[in-house]
Design an enzyme around this catalytic site. Structure first.
Site, PDB file in Angstrom:
ATOM      1  N   CYS A  29       0.821  -1.218   0.000  1.00 22.20           N
ATOM      2  CA  CYS A  29       0.000   0.000   0.000  1.00 22.20           C
ATOM      3  C   CYS A  29       0.852   1.263   0.000  1.00 22.20           C
ATOM      4  O   CYS A  29       1.687   1.455   0.889  1.00 22.20           O
ATOM      5  CB  CYS A  29      -0.904  -0.017   1.233  1.00 22.20           C
ATOM      6  SG  CYS A  29      -1.823   1.510   1.486  1.00 22.20           S
ATOM      7  N   TYR A  85      -5.486   5.196  -9.174  1.00 18.16           N
ATOM      8  CA  TYR A  85      -6.617   4.355  -8.763  1.00 18.16           C
ATOM      9  C   TYR A  85      -7.880   4.726  -9.535  1.00 18.16           C
ATOM     10  O   TYR A  85      -8.662   3.857  -9.921  1.00 18.16           O
ATOM     11  CB  TYR A  85      -6.856   4.492  -7.254  1.00 18.16           C
ATOM     12  CG  TYR A  85      -5.837   3.760  -6.424  1.00 18.16           C
ATOM     13  CD1 TYR A  85      -6.044   2.433  -6.032  1.00 18.16           C
ATOM     14  CD2 TYR A  85      -4.656   4.376  -6.033  1.00 18.16           C
ATOM     15  CE1 TYR A  85      -5.097   1.758  -5.269  1.00 18.16           C
ATOM     16  CE2 TYR A  85      -3.703   3.705  -5.285  1.00 18.16           C
ATOM     17  CZ  TYR A  85      -3.934   2.394  -4.906  1.00 18.16           C
ATOM     18  OH  TYR A  85      -2.994   1.729  -4.168  1.00 18.16           O
TER      19      TYR A  85
END
Length: 341
Positions: A75, A210
């Protein structure tokens, strides 16, 4: 005077003496406009927003071995916090657990200590991060990073940008060396510049990859990926004249951008269809990424195996058969040449 492109109706000027003048900021309105597009990816807000403060103004004072980070190496948001923990010399003060690189959408983040680079939950003994959040009684999103108070047995904060600033300033008395104590990536004199840069880097680059990858319509993808590369072009222009985003000093803004750029060629180009250019195709940005990667304590926070496996195996809506592609050969330890600026 270098005029920034009009990205999402922002009017800003970066002058040759590195002074950023901001006349109008409207990234939130741009994100709102993007979110209204059919099929657009919309990121939710973080839930836990308490602060550790050295001045005693909150119930969470800085203490050695009181706080714990739950992270994923995959992440980028968690990577930010690991970098600051390392750069500030807080590894012996703030403990860390690492979840499985595979994010099972039905179970969430799991602890899989049998996998290389992963750990058990050494604080609560939980099998999943959802259990750390409160188990079935918790109905919100379960995300990393998590800053946890082992003394009060509560989550302090799960917003990476806020954890970043706590690590930067609130644990200085515990830093290993005077140099690490004095390191300040959000100095008062540069805060206006840092905030202005974060204001467009986050929606268009950090979250832009994203929004491109998780778009569910052509219109949403086209809007997101176009903005992404407009922003990357602007970054390249800034870095052609400045060593770092705000000038001669490394700041929080650079760390926030780096965690996206270091993943870009290995994952986002293919997996998220961000393939107009690679970072290695931007000479100034590529040197910049290598320089930050080579700073003491940074490389140890970048686990490319976790990064690549996570993205390609955790998103069946994008990669149905979870095939992990052969990775590009990327040498982050090449000479960066940024010290010439």
């Amino acid at each position: 005077m270098i005029q920034c492109r009009r990205l999402f109706k922002i009017s800003c000027v970066l002058t040759r003496n590195n002074k950023l003048r901001v006349f109008q900021m409207s990234s939130s309105s741009k994100d709102t406009k993007h979110n209204a597009i059919k099929g657009a990816f919309v990121r939710g807000d973080s839930t836990f927003r308490n602060w550790i403060k050295a001045d005693g103004s909150t119930q969470f004072p800085p203490e050695a071995n009181r706080y714990h980070l739950y992270v994923s190496y995959a992440c980028p948001w968690a990577n930010r916090t690991l970098i600051l923990r390392s750069m500030k010399g807080l590894q012996k003060i703030i403990t860390v657990d690492v979840v499985d690189w595979l994010l099972d959408m039905s179970k969430g983040w799991q602890f899989s200590p049998e996998k290389k680079g992963c750990t058990p939950d050494t604080v609560k003994g939980c099998k999943s991060l959802r259990d750390v959040y409160g188990g079935d009684g918790y109905t919100g999103k379960v995300t990393v990073p998590v800053l946890y108070d082992k003394k009060m047995n509560v989550i302090v904060n799960n917003e990476s940008s806020e954890i970043l600033r706590m690590l930067n300033s609130e644990f200085n008395e515990f830093c290993e060396t005077p140099e690490q104590r004095d390191l300040n990536l959000y100095p008062e004199s540069l805060r206006a510049k840092i905030d202005a840069i974060n204001e467009w880097i986050y929606p268009m680059v950090n979250n832009g990859v994203y929004k491109s990858g998780f778009a569910k319509s052509q219109e949403a993808y086209d809007a997101a990926v176009t903005e992404l590369f407009q922003a990357l072009d602007q970054v390249e222009e800034i870095l052609s004249k400045n060593r770092y985003l705000t000038g001669d000093s490394l700041t929080e803004a650079d760390i926030r951008l780096f965690v996206t750029l270091v993943r870009f060629d290995a994952v986002y180009v293919l997996h998220f269809k961000c393939n107009r250019r690679r970072i290695v195709d931007y000479p100034n940005m590529w040197g910049y990424v290598k320089e930050i990667y080579q700073l003491p304590g940074v490389a140890e926070t970048v686990n490319m195996e976790h990064i690549v496996k996570h993205y390609h195996m955790s998103h069946p809506s994008i990669n149905q058969f979870r095939i992990v592609p052969i990775n590009p050969i990327i040498d982050f330890n090449e000479k960066h040449g940024r010290d010439q600026l």
